[in-house]
Scaffold this motif. Structure first.
Motif, PDB file in Angstrom:
ATOM      1  N   GLY A   1       0.805  -1.212   0.000  1.00 17.76           N
ATOM      2  CA  GLY A   1       0.000   0.000   0.000  1.00 17.76           C
ATOM      3  C   GLY A   1       0.836   1.258   0.000  1.00 17.76           C
ATOM      4  O   GLY A   1       0.508   2.240  -0.665  1.00 17.76           O
ATOM      5  N   LEU A   2       1.961   1.236   0.727  1.00 16.20           N
ATOM      6  CA  LEU A   2       2.813   2.415   0.833  1.00 16.20           C
ATOM      7  C   LEU A   2       3.655   2.662  -0.415  1.00 16.20           C
ATOM      8  O   LEU A   2       3.896   3.809  -0.792  1.00 16.20           O
ATOM      9  CB  LEU A   2       3.755   2.272   2.037  1.00 16.20           C
ATOM     10  N   SER A   3       4.128   1.582  -1.042  1.00 14.55           N
ATOM     11  CA  SER A   3       5.185   1.754  -2.038  1.00 14.55           C
ATOM     12  C   SER A   3       4.997   0.984  -3.334  1.00 14.55           C
ATOM     13  O   SER A   3       5.790   1.143  -4.263  1.00 14.55           O
ATOM     14  CB  SER A   3       6.530   1.318  -1.424  1.00 14.55           C
ATOM     15  N   ASN A   4       3.969   0.127  -3.412  1.00 11.08           N
ATOM     16  CA  ASN A   4       3.773  -0.726  -4.598  1.00 11.08           C
ATOM     17  C   ASN A   4       4.819  -1.825  -4.679  1.00 11.08           C
ATOM     18  O   ASN A   4       4.976  -2.457  -5.727  1.00 11.08           O
ATOM     19  CB  ASN A   4       3.817   0.099  -5.894  1.00 11.08           C
ATOM     20  N   LEU A   5       5.551  -2.075  -3.608  1.00 11.76           N
ATOM     21  CA  LEU A   5       6.658  -3.030  -3.623  1.00 11.76           C
ATOM     22  C   LEU A   5       6.357  -4.311  -2.839  1.00 11.76           C
ATOM     23  O   LEU A   5       7.255  -5.113  -2.589  1.00 11.76           O
ATOM     24  CB  LEU A   5       7.924  -2.375  -3.054  1.00 11.76           C
ATOM     25  N   GLY A   6       5.102  -4.502  -2.453  1.00 16.20           N
ATOM     26  CA  GLY A   6       4.756  -5.712  -1.710  1.00 16.20           C
ATOM     27  C   GLY A   6       4.947  -6.976  -2.521  1.00 16.20           C
ATOM     28  O   GLY A   6       5.113  -8.065  -1.962  1.00 16.20           O
ATOM     29  N   GLY A   7       4.945  -6.842  -3.839  1.00 17.99           N
ATOM     30  CA  GLY A   7       5.186  -7.998  -4.683  1.00 17.99           C
ATOM     31  C   GLY A   7       6.549  -8.617  -4.428  1.00 17.99           C
ATOM     32  O   GLY A   7       6.745  -9.819  -4.625  1.00 17.99           O
ATOM     33  N   SER A   8       7.505  -7.807  -3.980  1.00 19.07           N
ATOM     34  CA  SER A   8       8.834  -8.338  -3.659  1.00 19.07           C
ATOM     35  C   SER A   8       8.754  -9.295  -2.468  1.00 19.07           C
ATOM     36  O   SER A   8       9.385 -10.358  -2.465  1.00 19.07           O
ATOM     37  CB  SER A   8       9.799  -7.185  -3.349  1.00 19.07           C
ATOM     38  N   LEU A   9       7.991  -8.931  -1.455  1.00 19.19           N
ATOM     39  CA  LEU A   9       7.822  -9.811  -0.299  1.00 19.19           C
ATOM     40  C   LEU A   9       6.997 -11.042  -0.665  1.00 19.19           C
ATOM     41  O   LEU A   9       7.245 -12.137  -0.155  1.00 19.19           O
ATOM     42  CB  LEU A   9       7.146  -9.048   0.842  1.00 19.19           C
ATOM     43  N   LEU A  10       6.015 -10.855  -1.544  1.00 17.09           N
ATOM     44  CA  LEU A  10       5.200 -11.972  -2.013  1.00 17.09           C
ATOM     45  C   LEU A  10       6.062 -13.002  -2.737  1.00 17.09           C
ATOM     46  O   LEU A  10       5.982 -14.208  -2.466  1.00 17.09           O
ATOM     47  CB  LEU A  10       4.096 -11.447  -2.940  1.00 17.09           C
ATOM     48  N   THR A  11       6.877 -12.550  -3.662  1.00 19.08           N
ATOM     49  CA  THR A  11       7.724 -13.478  -4.412  1.00 19.08           C
ATOM     50  C   THR A  11       8.778 -14.113  -3.517  1.00 19.08           C
ATOM     51  O   THR A  11       9.140 -15.279  -3.711  1.00 19.08           O
ATOM     52  CB  THR A  11       8.405 -12.759  -5.598  1.00 19.08           C
ATOM     53  N   ALA A  12       9.263 -13.375  -2.529  1.00 19.97           N
ATOM     54  CA  ALA A  12      10.240 -13.948  -1.594  1.00 19.97           C
ATOM     55  C   ALA A  12       9.630 -15.109  -0.820  1.00 19.97           C
ATOM     56  O   ALA A  12      10.265 -16.158  -0.633  1.00 19.97           O
ATOM     57  CB  ALA A  12      10.745 -12.869  -0.635  1.00 19.97           C
ATOM     58  N   LEU A  13       8.393 -14.937  -0.368  1.00 16.87           N
ATOM     59  CA  LEU A  13       7.726 -15.999   0.376  1.00 16.87           C
ATOM     60  C   LEU A  13       7.437 -17.201  -0.517  1.00 16.87           C
ATOM     61  O   LEU A  13       7.621 -18.349  -0.113  1.00 16.87           O
ATOM     62  CB  LEU A  13       6.432 -15.468   0.992  1.00 16.87           C
ATOM     63  N   ALA A  14       6.997 -16.948  -1.746  1.00 21.10           N
ATOM     64  CA  ALA A  14       6.726 -18.047  -2.677  1.00 21.10           C
ATOM     65  C   ALA A  14       8.011 -18.813  -2.990  1.00 21.10           C
ATOM     66  O   ALA A  14       8.013 -20.053  -3.074  1.00 21.10           O
ATOM     67  CB  ALA A  14       6.105 -17.499  -3.960  1.00 21.10           C
ATOM     68  N   HIS A  15       9.106 -18.084  -3.153  1.00 20.99           N
ATOM     69  CA  HIS A  15      10.397 -18.720  -3.417  1.00 20.99           C
ATOM     70  C   HIS A  15      10.812 -19.583  -2.231  1.00 20.99           C
ATOM     71  O   HIS A  15      11.303 -20.713  -2.400  1.00 20.99           O
ATOM     72  CB  HIS A  15      11.450 -17.651  -3.687  1.00 20.99           C
ATOM     73  N   HIS A  16      10.595 -19.083  -1.029  1.00 27.97           N
ATOM     74  CA  HIS A  16      10.960 -19.817   0.181  1.00 27.97           C
ATOM     75  C   HIS A  16      10.207 -21.140   0.279  1.00 27.97           C
ATOM     76  O   HIS A  16      10.765 -22.142   0.743  1.00 27.97           O
ATOM     77  CB  HIS A  16      10.659 -18.954   1.407  1.00 27.97           C
ATOM     78  N   LYS A  17       8.967 -21.182  -0.177  1.00 26.00           N
ATOM     79  CA  LYS A  17       8.144 -22.378  -0.028  1.00 26.00           C
ATOM     80  C   LYS A  17       8.561 -23.501  -0.985  1.00 26.00           C
ATOM     81  O   LYS A  17       8.164 -24.649  -0.801  1.00 26.00           O
ATOM     82  CB  LYS A  17       6.670 -22.030  -0.220  1.00 26.00           C
ATOM     83  N   GLY A  18       9.336 -23.184  -2.002  1.00 25.91           N
ATOM     84  CA  GLY A  18       9.859 -24.221  -2.870  1.00 25.91           C
ATOM     85  C   GLY A  18       8.823 -24.910  -3.735  1.00 25.91           C
ATOM     86  O   GLY A  18       8.937 -26.104  -4.025  1.00 25.91           O
TER      87      GLY A  18
END
Length: 242
Positions: free
Chosen positions: A137-154
């Motif tokens: 909401g603040l920066s339009n950059l939440g997709g970075s955290l989303l992809t990081a979590l998806a990557h972590h889940k393997g």
């Protein structure tokens, strides 16, 4: 039709076609650096991001991780709406923090010690999902955290892309609704130009999906995803320090 916007759309659409995210993650800082306003950037990029995500969902909707997606709906969407409303009044630069985090996540592929720290960090998923919404909401950059979590889940590559795509499309829909309902700025949508941008992004997706995504095996996809996170992290740090 601005050439800088068109080139940005082509490049970021190719990235999002492979990973499920990228149009907003890379397109937002690039267009801001080129002098476009935050709201104008959202008006251009959100329809493109949604279009690519819907195409990805239509291909692999049965492979969405629905427990993950339900947590996005319940924990991430309310902070997106709240903090997007706030950002029309206050600008906060958190690119340095998010960039460093992405580089750390990418490093888990090469360091067992980092992997153990990331595993422990990701146990606090509820707080992570809420933080992801606030950041987006603040920066339009939440997709970075989303992809990081998806990557972590393997996940397998199809599951990774379509789960990120479903979540990312929902992010964008909430952003559009919030802008129209609560923004104090007058939002002017160049429908003809936006229509051309969407068509171009669709063609980029169809070509990228056929030529690149379908020919990437699972092991290579995980490595590429790690590189994607690292590049995103370095880009955000560079922009924050500029």
């Amino acid at each position: 039709m601005p050439v800088d916007i068109m080139l940005t759309i082509v490049g970021t659409s190719m990235i999002q076609s492979i990973f499920g995210a990228g149009v907003l993650l890379f397109g937002t800082p690039l267009l801001l650096l080129m002098g476009h306003s935050f709201v104008d950037v959202l008006v251009v990029l959100l329809p493109i991001s949604i279009t690519i995500n819907l195409l990805q969902i239509s291909k692999h909707h049965a492979r969405i991780d629905f427990p993950f997606y339900r947590r996005v709906l319940s924990l991430t969407l309310p902070p997106i709406a709240l903090f997007l409303f706030l950002v029309t009044h206050v600008r906060i630069n958190i690119g340095l923090l998010i960039g460093g985090f992405l580089l750390f996540i990418a490093a888990k592929e090469f360091s067992p010690a980092v992997a153990r720290i990331v595993d422990n960090l990701m146990k606090y998923e509820k707080a992570y999902f809420i933080t992801m919404g606030a950041v987006h909401g603040l920066s339009n950059l939440g997709g970075s955290l989303l992809t990081a979590l998806a990557h972590h889940k393997g996940y397998e590559k199809d599951v990774t892309r379509v789960t990120v795509a479903a979540s990312y499309a929902t992010f964008a829909l909430v952003q559009i609704a919030t802008l129209w309902l609560f923004s104090r700025e007058r939002i002017e949508v160049p429908y003809a130009e936006n229509g051309i941008y969407v068509v171009v992004a669709t063609l980029v997706f169809l070509l990228t999906d056929e030529v690149i995504f379908l020919n990437i095996d699972q092991a290579k996809y995980r490595r590429l995803f790690g590189m994607f996170l690292a590049v995103a992290g370095m880009m955000l740090i560079g922009r924050a320090m500029a």
